[in-house]
Design an enzyme around this catalytic site. Structure first.
Site, mmCIF file in Angstrom:
data_model
loop_
_atom_site.group_PDB
_atom_site.id
_atom_site.type_symbol
_atom_site.label_atom_id
_atom_site.label_comp_id
_atom_site.label_asym_id
_atom_site.label_seq_id
_atom_site.Cartn_x
_atom_site.Cartn_y
_atom_site.Cartn_z
ATOM 1 N N TRP A 182 0.772 -1.331 -0.098
ATOM 2 C CA TRP A 182 -0.160 0.131 0.077
ATOM 3 C C TRP A 182 0.880 1.318 0.006
ATOM 4 O O TRP A 182 0.482 2.220 -0.461
ATOM 5 C CB TRP A 182 -1.008 -0.344 1.210
ATOM 6 C CG TRP A 182 -2.119 -1.108 0.969
ATOM 7 C CD1 TRP A 182 -2.284 -2.292 1.791
ATOM 8 C CD2 TRP A 182 -2.931 -1.106 -0.158
ATOM 9 N NE1 TRP A 182 -3.340 -2.838 1.285
ATOM 10 C CE2 TRP A 182 -3.864 -2.287 0.013
ATOM 11 C CE3 TRP A 182 -3.164 -0.183 -1.112
ATOM 12 C CZ2 TRP A 182 -4.883 -2.735 -0.758
ATOM 13 C CZ3 TRP A 182 -4.323 -0.740 -2.088
ATOM 14 C CH2 TRP A 182 -5.099 -1.596 -2.075
ATOM 15 N N ASP A 223 -1.559 6.720 6.997
ATOM 16 C CA ASP A 223 -2.638 5.953 6.554
ATOM 17 C C ASP A 223 -2.951 4.868 7.559
ATOM 18 O O ASP A 223 -1.949 3.869 7.824
ATOM 19 C CB ASP A 223 -2.089 5.247 5.218
ATOM 20 C CG ASP A 223 -3.133 4.167 4.745
ATOM 21 O OD1 ASP A 223 -4.280 4.075 5.571
ATOM 22 O OD2 ASP A 223 -3.150 3.694 3.414
ATOM 23 N N LYS A 278 -12.623 -1.609 7.100
ATOM 24 C CA LYS A 278 -12.051 -2.815 7.765
ATOM 25 C C LYS A 278 -12.300 -2.485 9.427
ATOM 26 O O LYS A 278 -12.724 -3.514 9.900
ATOM 27 C CB LYS A 278 -10.376 -2.381 7.725
ATOM 28 C CG LYS A 278 -9.899 -2.427 6.434
ATOM 29 C CD LYS A 278 -8.434 -2.243 6.120
ATOM 30 C CE LYS A 278 -7.992 -2.113 4.694
ATOM 31 N NZ LYS A 278 -8.047 -3.560 4.244
#
Length: 366
Positions: free
Chosen positions: A101, A171, A195
């Site tokens: 990511w 993040d 999530k």
């Protein structure tokens, strides 16, 4: 049969919240309209949104210096939006490369022609099984970007690197509200909802307002200044995901807040890591010092045996344990709503599986 969902996202939500959504689905607040039908300009929505924002500010102890945005586009949209908004002084951005990511965020930032992008540390040499330890910024940057929890590789920053004078961007998609982040240490935090909060379609951004150029003129939906001015209501917001997130925030407050969630997540992950560390068949793939609380990849070291384990575990009600395609093996994702009983069921199944495969192996104690 009880089913436990170990999906990395979209992931399970609190059962109480799902039941409340079910009860209110056809008539929100006795309006005879579904929450999916109410106007984003209505008083019903305004009250719902303001409560959700206030609850999030309380849960994360967001200081008054920071503004909260509820946006669309997923966390991936922020890979472009963040540099457009923050990288305007030096036009230099630093990244710490900790896996898939962060690599995606780096690639998107490099598409912006006027930005200088540096990777100041990387876990590439160890296959991203550990976080880089030597993280130094030799230049002045508009910000340094960190992927705080790496869902695929199973690593997490337990402590932020010392980068004096640098603005940090984090993040926190996979451990928001499940780990106590010090928001004041960041210039900006962002997270997708699917999530640890609610259904996909919502992204949270928390940004220190004095970092923004109030004179900037970016495309409206990519401009934090314009979005803040309209209080996340510049266009039709993702009403249903915001509604669901608001319910999760209230549920979290009832459970004892983020500190309690972190304690529970530590209990679940410690149970599984203890089994992995004592097993002769299974092995955790992330370095001990950098292990994630929420995403735990592991393997037997044998692809065929891994596939057998996933198949038999699914048949036993332990679902979505297959590892990400980039790394293989297995992965157990256990966010806030995931119960301790599910972690215990997985450990017990692993012990039985290990005995079946190698009867001579000792069974680890729970």
């Amino acid at each position: 049969m009880v089913v436990y969902n170990f999906s990395a996202g979209p992931a399970m939500m609190p059962s109480e919240v799902v039941e409340q959504i079910k009860a209110e689905l056809t008539s929100y607040k006795a309006s005879q309209m579904s929450v999916m039908e109410i106007s984003h300009r209505s008083d019903l929505y305004a009250q719902m949104f303001q409560e959700a924002k206030a609850d999030l500010r309380e849960l994360l102890a967001v200081p008054k210096t920071h503004r909260i945005l509820f946006l669309q586009g997923g966390a991936s949209m922020q890979f472009t939006t963040v540099p457009l908004n923050l990288a305007y002084k030096t036009k230099r951005i630093a990244f710490v490369d900790t896996g898939h990511w962060s690599q995606t965020a780096i690639a998107d930032a490099k598409l912006l022609p006027d930005k200088e992008v540096d990777v100041i540390a990387s876990g590439h040499e160890n296959g991203y099984t550990a976080l880089p330890t030597k993280i130094k910024a030799q230049k002045d940057y508009d910000y340094v970007h960190l992927t705080i929890n790496n869902t695929i590789e199973g690593t997490m920053f337990q402590k932020l690197p010392e980068l004096a004078g640098q603005t940090l961007v984090g993040d926190i998609s996979s451990n928001i509200l499940g780990y106590q982040h010090n928001v004041d240490k960041y210039g900006l935090l962002y997270a997708s909802a699917q999530k640890n909060i609610g259904p996909a379609g919502l992204t949270l951004v928390i940004v220190k307002e004095d970092l923004l150029d109030q004179e900037q003129d970016l495309p409206s939906m990519l401009d934090y200044v314009k979005l803040i001015k309209e209080d996340s209501n510049l266009n039709t917001p993702p009403v249903f995901p915001i509604y669901a997130a608001g319910l999760v925030f209230k549920w979290l407050k009832k459970q004892g807040g983020v500190a309690q969630m972190q304690r529970q997540n530590e209990e679940k992950s410690n149970l599984l890591y203890e089994q992995l560390d004592n097993s002769k068949l299974f092995k955790a793939t992330a370095a001990k010092a950098d292990r994630s609380l929420t995403n735990i990849p592991f393997t037997t070291g044998d692809k065929a045996l891994d596939e057998r384990f996933v198949t038999e575990a699914t048949q036993a009600g332990l679902c979505n344990l297959k590892g990400h395609a980039l790394v293989g093996g297995m992965r157990a994702s256990m966010y806030n709503a995931f119960p301790y009983a599910g972690a215990k069921a997985l450990v017990e199944f692993m012990q039985k599986f290990e005995q079946q495969v190698h009867p001579s192996f000792a069974v680890s104690a729970l």
